[in-house]
Enzyme design. Structure first.
Site, PDB file in Angstrom:
ATOM      1  N   TYR A  57      25.173  18.822  -0.978  1.00 37.05           N
ATOM      2  CA  TYR A  57      25.483  20.111  -0.352  1.00 37.05           C
ATOM      3  C   TYR A  57      25.632  19.916   1.161  1.00 37.05           C
ATOM      4  O   TYR A  57      24.659  19.881   1.910  1.00 37.05           O
ATOM      5  CB  TYR A  57      24.389  21.149  -0.630  1.00 37.05           C
ATOM      6  CG  TYR A  57      24.191  21.500  -2.095  1.00 37.05           C
ATOM      7  CD1 TYR A  57      25.157  21.196  -3.051  1.00 37.05           C
ATOM      8  CD2 TYR A  57      23.039  22.139  -2.531  1.00 37.05           C
ATOM      9  CE1 TYR A  57      24.971  21.510  -4.392  1.00 37.05           C
ATOM     10  CE2 TYR A  57      22.850  22.469  -3.874  1.00 37.05           C
ATOM     11  CZ  TYR A  57      23.820  22.144  -4.795  1.00 37.05           C
ATOM     12  OH  TYR A  57      23.631  22.458  -6.128  1.00 37.05           O
ATOM     13  N   GLY A 204      24.125  29.759 -10.181  1.00 43.48           N
ATOM     14  CA  GLY A 204      25.204  30.747 -10.104  1.00 43.48           C
ATOM     15  C   GLY A 204      24.777  32.068 -10.727  1.00 43.48           C
ATOM     16  O   GLY A 204      25.580  32.752 -11.371  1.00 43.48           O
ATOM     17  N   ARG A 208      28.674  33.205  -8.209  1.00 36.68           N
ATOM     18  CA  ARG A 208      29.285  32.928  -6.904  1.00 36.68           C
ATOM     19  C   ARG A 208      29.648  34.208  -6.134  1.00 36.68           C
ATOM     20  O   ARG A 208      30.629  34.276  -5.416  1.00 36.68           O
ATOM     21  CB  ARG A 208      30.480  31.982  -7.069  1.00 36.68           C
ATOM     22  CG  ARG A 208      30.043  30.626  -7.612  1.00 36.68           C
ATOM     23  CD  ARG A 208      31.126  29.721  -8.051  1.00 36.68           C
ATOM     24  NE  ARG A 208      31.836  30.126  -9.233  1.00 36.68           N
ATOM     25  CZ  ARG A 208      31.332  30.129 -10.485  1.00 36.68           C
ATOM     26  NH1 ARG A 208      30.093  29.755 -10.710  1.00 36.68           N
ATOM     27  NH2 ARG A 208      32.064  30.511 -11.500  1.00 36.68           N
TER      28      ARG A 208
HETATM   29  P1  NAP Z   1      25.449  32.558  -6.569  1.00 37.76           P
HETATM   30  O1  NAP Z   1      24.022  32.678  -6.242  1.00 37.76           O
HETATM   31  O2  NAP Z   1      25.925  33.003  -7.890  1.00 37.76           O
HETATM   32  O3  NAP Z   1      26.329  33.301  -5.487  1.00 37.76           O
HETATM   33  C1  NAP Z   1      26.213  32.987  -4.130  1.00 37.76           C
HETATM   34  C2  NAP Z   1      27.019  33.966  -3.321  1.00 37.76           C
HETATM   35  O4  NAP Z   1      26.635  35.295  -3.638  1.00 37.76           O
HETATM   36  C3  NAP Z   1      26.717  33.853  -1.835  1.00 37.76           C
HETATM   37  O5  NAP Z   1      27.473  32.831  -1.260  1.00 37.76           O
HETATM   38  C4  NAP Z   1      27.069  35.238  -1.340  1.00 37.76           C
HETATM   39  O6  NAP Z   1      28.455  35.292  -1.076  1.00 37.76           O
HETATM   40  C5  NAP Z   1      26.811  36.113  -2.521  1.00 37.76           C
HETATM   41  N1  NAP Z   1      25.594  36.908  -2.337  1.00 37.76           N
HETATM   42  C6  NAP Z   1      24.300  36.516  -2.440  1.00 37.76           C
HETATM   43  N2  NAP Z   1      23.472  37.550  -2.196  1.00 37.76           N
HETATM   44  C7  NAP Z   1      24.254  38.600  -1.905  1.00 37.76           C
HETATM   45  C8  NAP Z   1      24.015  39.946  -1.549  1.00 37.76           C
HETATM   46  N3  NAP Z   1      22.779  40.444  -1.434  1.00 37.76           N
HETATM   47  N4  NAP Z   1      25.074  40.754  -1.340  1.00 37.76           N
HETATM   48  C9  NAP Z   1      26.329  40.296  -1.442  1.00 37.76           C
HETATM   49  N5  NAP Z   1      26.630  39.010  -1.764  1.00 37.76           N
HETATM   50  C10 NAP Z   1      25.602  38.186  -1.998  1.00 37.76           C
HETATM   51  O7  NAP Z   1      26.053  31.114  -6.400  1.00 37.76           O
HETATM   52  P2  NAP Z   1      25.701  29.633  -6.175  1.00 37.76           P
HETATM   53  O8  NAP Z   1      25.306  29.414  -4.759  1.00 37.76           O
HETATM   54  O9  NAP Z   1      26.835  28.906  -6.745  1.00 37.76           O
HETATM   55  O10 NAP Z   1      24.454  29.340  -7.085  1.00 37.76           O
HETATM   56  C11 NAP Z   1      23.136  29.446  -6.627  1.00 37.76           C
HETATM   57  C12 NAP Z   1      22.523  28.076  -6.444  1.00 37.76           C
HETATM   58  O11 NAP Z   1      22.537  27.345  -7.673  1.00 37.76           O
HETATM   59  C13 NAP Z   1      23.235  27.133  -5.468  1.00 37.76           C
HETATM   60  O12 NAP Z   1      22.996  27.455  -4.123  1.00 37.76           O
HETATM   61  C14 NAP Z   1      22.650  25.821  -5.884  1.00 37.76           C
HETATM   62  O13 NAP Z   1      21.328  25.693  -5.379  1.00 37.76           O
HETATM   63  C15 NAP Z   1      22.619  25.965  -7.387  1.00 37.76           C
HETATM   64  N6  NAP Z   1      23.818  25.387  -8.029  1.00 37.76           N
HETATM   65  C16 NAP Z   1      23.679  24.226  -8.711  1.00 37.76           C
HETATM   66  C17 NAP Z   1      24.758  23.624  -9.331  1.00 37.76           C
HETATM   67  C18 NAP Z   1      24.541  22.354 -10.094  1.00 37.76           C
HETATM   68  O14 NAP Z   1      25.502  21.685 -10.483  1.00 37.76           O
HETATM   69  N7  NAP Z   1      23.320  21.974 -10.343  1.00 37.76           N
HETATM   70  C19 NAP Z   1      26.021  24.210  -9.254  1.00 37.76           C
HETATM   71  C20 NAP Z   1      26.147  25.421  -8.587  1.00 37.76           C
HETATM   72  C21 NAP Z   1      25.046  25.992  -7.975  1.00 37.76           C
HETATM   73  P3  NAP Z   1      29.078  35.462   0.388  1.00 37.76           P
HETATM   74  O15 NAP Z   1      29.760  34.190   0.638  1.00 37.76           O
HETATM   75  O16 NAP Z   1      30.000  36.586   0.183  1.00 37.76           O
HETATM   76  O17 NAP Z   1      27.981  35.733   1.349  1.00 37.76           O
END
Ligand code: NAP
Length: 332
Positions: A57, A204, A208
């Protein structure tokens, strides 16, 4: 804050984890260090004690920011750090590499960047078809015996791959994609984890940002933001997902007085021995936290949710677009 023990490790964490992929900047249109640090500190102060990161990351940036935030705030003792190993990169191109020698190098780099002596949860990021799983698992078992890690996890692994892993060492967690729109693990990974006593870190959880309720049909994503390439955000499919978000928002409001974001996180928590990873990157994005706790979805709401999803989304898409290539580049 609801808590859970990771598998058989004895490591207790909050059931909501802060995901810090976006905090690393890479594939999320950049990062702001001060805002990221404030977000991490706000999370821990509000009881989100699990912080999930990975070397890839931001190519070290996310781990560095997590390490700096916890070190300078004095909050390290209150947090559990989950990081990963098994992905390499050359010139910004990512590949799978879970060979023991690479993991041995990665753990030292991660400990240094995270400014810690022990990693609470160490996960293999993606299965590496060029390295026998037994070798990778054996290395993680050694790291635990050496006191460098406390719990062992995998991510994006199938039940068969987890079975091979567990023949060598204890496996405490699995980290697959799981949210209202991405439910593939219900077929195999989730039942397997339940039966084997493995904790599921659902990534996720907001798909996202789609399930935040803040994405509109007009919104465009800039720079290297992966949502420019995510099939669910394309004009052909986004209207279907937004229609589902609108239906879920109405249901959440009418039945529980909640937002769709609160419903989406609650839904993940109500599905089993799960943790919801929430990718917030600004402190105020964590404001709805209180609305996620202290209630449960009932069976009738579950059936209504399924009906909304089925009526709005034709052939749900899995997040396969995120998978790194299967093979290492020549010479690595
Ligand atoms: P997520 O949590 O589904 O979505 C993240 C996005 O949601 C943020 O960038 C933000 O978008 C929006 N968000 C969050 N809180 C909000 C709120 N209160 N109001 C409005 N928008 C909000 O996505 P993710 O980051 O993909 O997944 C979470 C975590 O899972 C990652 O950070 C990582 O640690 C882990 N992950 C792991 C893998 C793996 O292969 N192991 C893959 C993916 C993710 P904006 O940009 O609009 O602010």
């Amino acid at each position: 804050m609801e808590k859970i023990v990771l598998g058989a490790s004895g490591v207790e964490t909050s059931r909501i984890g802060l995901g810090t992929w976006a905090i690393g900047g890479w594939t999320w249109g950049g990062t702001d260090e001060a805002v990221s640090i404030a977000t991490i500190c706000r999370a821990v102060e509000r009881g989100i004690t699990l912080i999930d990161t990975a070397p890839v990351y931001g190519f070290g940036r996310s781990e560095e920011i997590v390490g700096k935030a916890l070190h300078q705030s004095g909050l390290r003792g209150k947090a559990q750090i989950a990081t990963k190993a098994g992905l390499g990169w050359v010139d910004g191109k990512v590949f799978r590499d879970a060979r023991p020698a690479r993991i041995r190098r990665e753990i030292e780099d991660s400990l240094r960047r995270l400014r810690t002596e022990v990693i609470d949860l160490y996960q293999i990021h993606w299965p590496d078809p060029e390295t026998p799983i037994e070798e990778t698992a054996g290395t993680l078992g050694e790291l635990r015996r050496e006191g460098k890690i406390r719990a062992i996890g995998v991510s994006n692994h199938s039940p068969e791959q987890m079975e091979a892993f567990r023949a060598v060492t204890q496996l405490d967690t699995v980290q697959p994609p799981y949210n209202l729109f991405e439910r593939e693990i219900e077929r195999d990974v989730l039942p397997y984890a339940v039966a084997a006593g493995i904790t599921v870190l659902s990534y996720g959880a907001l798909c996202r940002g789609l399930l935040s309720g803040k994405v509109t049909a007009e919104r465009r994503f800039e720079g290297d933001d992966l949502r420019r390439y995510d099939p669910k955000f394309k004009p052909e499919r986004r209207p279907q997902y937004l229609a589902a978000v609108a239906g879920l928002q109405s249901l959440a409001q009418a039945r529980y007085g909640k937002s769709v974001l609160e419903l989406a996180l609650r839904w993940v928590l109500d599905r089993g021995p799960t943790i919801a990873l929430w990718g917030a990157r600004r402190p105020e994005q964590l404001d709805p936290l209180g609305g996620v706790e202290g209630w449960k979805l009932d069976a009738a709401a579950g059936a209504e949710i399924d009906a909304i999803l089925q009526s709005c989304i034709e052939q749900p898409l899995a997040p396969v677009f995120m998978a790194p290539p299967l093979h290492r580049p020549d010479g690595v």
